[in-house]
Design a protein around this motif. Sequence first.
Motif, PDB file in Angstrom:
ATOM      1  N   HIS A  61       0.680  -0.065   9.268  1.00  0.00           N
ATOM      2  CA  HIS A  61      -0.146  -0.204   8.066  1.00  0.00           C
ATOM      3  C   HIS A  61       0.651  -0.400   6.800  1.00  0.00           C
ATOM      4  O   HIS A  61       0.085  -0.444   5.723  1.00  0.00           O
ATOM      5  CB  HIS A  61      -1.071   1.016   7.942  1.00  0.00           C
ATOM      6  CG  HIS A  61      -2.223   0.936   8.870  1.00  0.00           C
ATOM      7  ND1 HIS A  61      -3.176   1.906   8.978  1.00  0.00           N
ATOM      8  CD2 HIS A  61      -2.584  -0.021   9.764  1.00  0.00           C
ATOM      9  CE1 HIS A  61      -4.062   1.552   9.889  1.00  0.00           C
ATOM     10  NE2 HIS A  61      -3.720   0.394  10.386  1.00  0.00           N
ATOM     11  N   SER A  62       1.964  -0.538   6.939  1.00  0.00           N
ATOM     12  CA  SER A  62       2.738  -0.687   5.694  1.00  0.00           C
ATOM     13  C   SER A  62       2.361  -1.966   4.940  1.00  0.00           C
ATOM     14  O   SER A  62       2.295  -1.950   3.713  1.00  0.00           O
ATOM     15  CB  SER A  62       4.241  -0.594   5.962  1.00  0.00           C
ATOM     16  OG  SER A  62       4.703  -1.799   6.503  1.00  0.00           O
ATOM     17  N   PRO A  63       2.057  -3.094   5.638  1.00  0.00           N
ATOM     18  CA  PRO A  63       1.589  -4.251   4.862  1.00  0.00           C
ATOM     19  C   PRO A  63       0.293  -3.947   4.137  1.00  0.00           C
ATOM     20  O   PRO A  63       0.081  -4.412   3.022  1.00  0.00           O
ATOM     21  CB  PRO A  63       1.375  -5.336   5.928  1.00  0.00           C
ATOM     22  CG  PRO A  63       2.133  -4.891   7.118  1.00  0.00           C
ATOM     23  CD  PRO A  63       2.185  -3.397   7.066  1.00  0.00           C
ATOM     24  N   ILE A  64      -0.579  -3.131   4.772  1.00  0.00           N
ATOM     25  CA  ILE A  64      -1.852  -2.785   4.112  1.00  0.00           C
ATOM     26  C   ILE A  64      -1.561  -1.988   2.851  1.00  0.00           C
ATOM     27  O   ILE A  64      -2.163  -2.202   1.804  1.00  0.00           O
ATOM     28  CB  ILE A  64      -2.763  -1.960   5.058  1.00  0.00           C
ATOM     29  CG1 ILE A  64      -3.081  -2.797   6.289  1.00  0.00           C
ATOM     30  CG2 ILE A  64      -4.025  -1.517   4.356  1.00  0.00           C
ATOM     31  CD1 ILE A  64      -3.952  -2.102   7.293  1.00  0.00           C
TER      32      ILE A  64
ATOM     33  N   LEU B 278     -15.017  -2.629  -7.883  1.00  0.00           N
ATOM     34  CA  LEU B 278     -15.692  -3.067  -6.661  1.00  0.00           C
ATOM     35  C   LEU B 278     -14.894  -4.153  -5.953  1.00  0.00           C
ATOM     36  O   LEU B 278     -14.700  -4.124  -4.745  1.00  0.00           O
ATOM     37  CB  LEU B 278     -17.077  -3.621  -7.018  1.00  0.00           C
ATOM     38  CG  LEU B 278     -18.168  -2.562  -7.121  1.00  0.00           C
ATOM     39  CD1 LEU B 278     -19.483  -3.221  -7.493  1.00  0.00           C
ATOM     40  CD2 LEU B 278     -18.322  -1.856  -5.776  1.00  0.00           C
ATOM     41  N   LEU B 279     -14.403  -5.083  -6.767  1.00  0.00           N
ATOM     42  CA  LEU B 279     -13.617  -6.197  -6.239  1.00  0.00           C
ATOM     43  C   LEU B 279     -12.387  -5.669  -5.518  1.00  0.00           C
ATOM     44  O   LEU B 279     -12.039  -6.119  -4.426  1.00  0.00           O
ATOM     45  CB  LEU B 279     -13.191  -7.091  -7.407  1.00  0.00           C
ATOM     46  CG  LEU B 279     -13.142  -8.566  -7.083  1.00  0.00           C
ATOM     47  CD1 LEU B 279     -14.556  -9.087  -6.897  1.00  0.00           C
ATOM     48  CD2 LEU B 279     -12.455  -9.307  -8.205  1.00  0.00           C
ATOM     49  N   GLY B 280     -11.735  -4.683  -6.154  1.00  0.00           N
ATOM     50  CA  GLY B 280     -10.533  -4.074  -5.565  1.00  0.00           C
ATOM     51  C   GLY B 280     -10.858  -3.456  -4.228  1.00  0.00           C
ATOM     52  O   GLY B 280     -10.176  -3.704  -3.228  1.00  0.00           O
TER      53      GLY B 280
ATOM     54  N   ALA C  27      -2.543  -2.889  -0.781  1.00  0.00           N
ATOM     55  CA  ALA C  27      -3.282  -1.940  -1.630  1.00  0.00           C
ATOM     56  C   ALA C  27      -2.565  -1.763  -2.958  1.00  0.00           C
ATOM     57  O   ALA C  27      -3.183  -1.732  -4.022  1.00  0.00           O
ATOM     58  CB  ALA C  27      -3.408  -0.607  -0.918  1.00  0.00           C
ATOM     59  N   LEU C  28      -1.219  -1.702  -2.852  1.00  0.00           N
ATOM     60  CA  LEU C  28      -0.417  -1.520  -4.068  1.00  0.00           C
ATOM     61  C   LEU C  28      -0.610  -2.707  -5.012  1.00  0.00           C
ATOM     62  O   LEU C  28      -0.837  -2.543  -6.215  1.00  0.00           O
ATOM     63  CB  LEU C  28       1.058  -1.400  -3.668  1.00  0.00           C
ATOM     64  CG  LEU C  28       1.884  -0.506  -4.568  1.00  0.00           C
ATOM     65  CD1 LEU C  28       1.480   0.940  -4.338  1.00  0.00           C
ATOM     66  CD2 LEU C  28       3.362  -0.712  -4.280  1.00  0.00           C
TER      67      LEU C  28
END
Length: 572
Positions: A286-289, A30-32, A293-294
């Motif tokens: 969106h590459s920073p996103i 959930l936190l992720g 995410a990674l």
Amino acid sequence: MKPIGEKREEERRSAKWALLIFLALLPVGLLGVIAFQIASDAMSELVEANNLAAARGAADIVNESLQRRLNLELSLAESPPFIEAVAARDKNRIQRYLRQAIRINQPIFRASVYDPDGRLLSDFPSVSESKDRDFAEADWYRGVSEAWEPNVTGVHRFNGKPEVLVIAIAVPVFQDAAVVGILLHQYHLASIGENLRYFKLGERGSSFLLDPNGNIAAHSELDLENMVHREYASLPVVQRALLGEPFTGRYKDPRSDEWNIATFWPFEISGRNWVVVAEQPLIDAHSPIRRIALHIGAAGVILAIVAVAVVVVLWRISERNRYLNAVLETRNRSLQKLTSELERSNKELEEFAYVASHDLQEPLRMVASYTQLLGSRYRGQLDETADKFIHYAVDGAKRMQQLIEDLLKYSRVGTQGKPFESVSFSKILNQVISNLKLAISESDAEITSDELPVLMADPTQMIQLFQNLIGNALKFRSEEPPRIRISANQEDEEWVFSVRDNGIGIDREDHERIFLISQRLSSGRAVSGSGLGLPLCKKIVERHGGKIWLDSEKGCGSTFYFTIPSEEARVA
Ligand code: ADP
């Protein structure tokens, strides 16, 4: 094969642990998701804000540059000498003005003047194809003549050599409120969008200008050369922007066929909307996103591994504990069984000893009294040997009586002991001294004592204990008259009593042995006592929760110690 009940229990436990693992992972997951959502929202907002800023900045620059050009042109169109030259149709004078205007304002590609009907009067640089031509059909003419207002045209092909793409600014020349001509400045597209490259977003981003028809008028990346790009004109988002409605969001770029995040920012010049577009491929934006995410994913995986590891370790510990508990329980059960069996057999033994010695008393008394009778009645009447035999028989019977009596006392400690009551040890000592009065005076003994405490105990057994110890001190005296000292000290939760004498002392190697009943009965000694005195003392002390020991050396007197727990300790 495990029994069904046990199997079910195992399944239930596995389900419990699976649930625990799931519950441990749930917050991580959930936190992720929440962290990713927050980061990605923030990132999108940032990208959009960036786009908007780039588009507005570019629009301001382009707008200002076009306005500046328009104002410049107006200032010429409104200058009286120029107006006069136009009104007079003085081609040479007009051309001089035009040449001067181009000199001052380099980006002008061509300047020309027309009469109000659209016929060329003069141009610079001169284009032969235009000579005496009627431009009434040209866009710029239609635009300017509609309401005789300045007009900035969209992109169109230059009507001469070279066939480059241009935009034109046409302003009417008035004299006394009547139109006397039209001044036209044409500009290379390259000069329009020279600053757009400063508003480029990211590596593959671009910014460009759309004219009021939706054609590209300038582009930060594209070399427009002489081809009109109409790809954007029909896009709904462009149509709306041309009507004055800005837009920021995703759209599919028709040229690259790639999803972009873009801002379409309209601005107005001479009554018509132009649009500046700043765009960036969605993938790049969106590459920073994706990086976030990674990272969140990696952190999540690590957290999940840790969570699973913790749960697994806990599970193993709990399984181990369960196993140990089960083992302990089994051992406890067998220990309990053993203890109760031991207690039972001890009790049986004690009862047997009690019954045996009790029942032996009667016949023994008879043997003793009859041998005594025999001795007293026939002493001197038989021969000397017979007298000796009778004496041995009487003595043996007496000793056996003593032994039986002592055995009886011994076995009674456990079976016939009285409940504990508050006992004054000084009174006990006085009682014992009075019991031993004869022996004391005979041996000329002196007995001294500390002040003794009042404790919970069995008074009869305390008398037996003291009487045995003091009796021994009198019995095993040295040459000296016996000096006996009784002391008591409180240590922690018990009282330590001592009975010290100046008697013959006891060999160190006998210190343990003298308390053991088995050793006494089998030693076959020929001393006065039954040899059960000290084992009896030990049993009494142990029944009271204490212990007994001695300190002595041959020839140096002895001190017997024993402990009795104080009242508080017993309550606790
Ligand atoms: P008993 O007195 O009947 O022989 P006890 O069990 O009372 O049996 O004593 C065991 C032995 O310990 C005694 O025979 C004696 O040798 C020794 N003993 C006991 N008390 C003393 C003492 N105060 N001084 C010297 N020896 C002692």
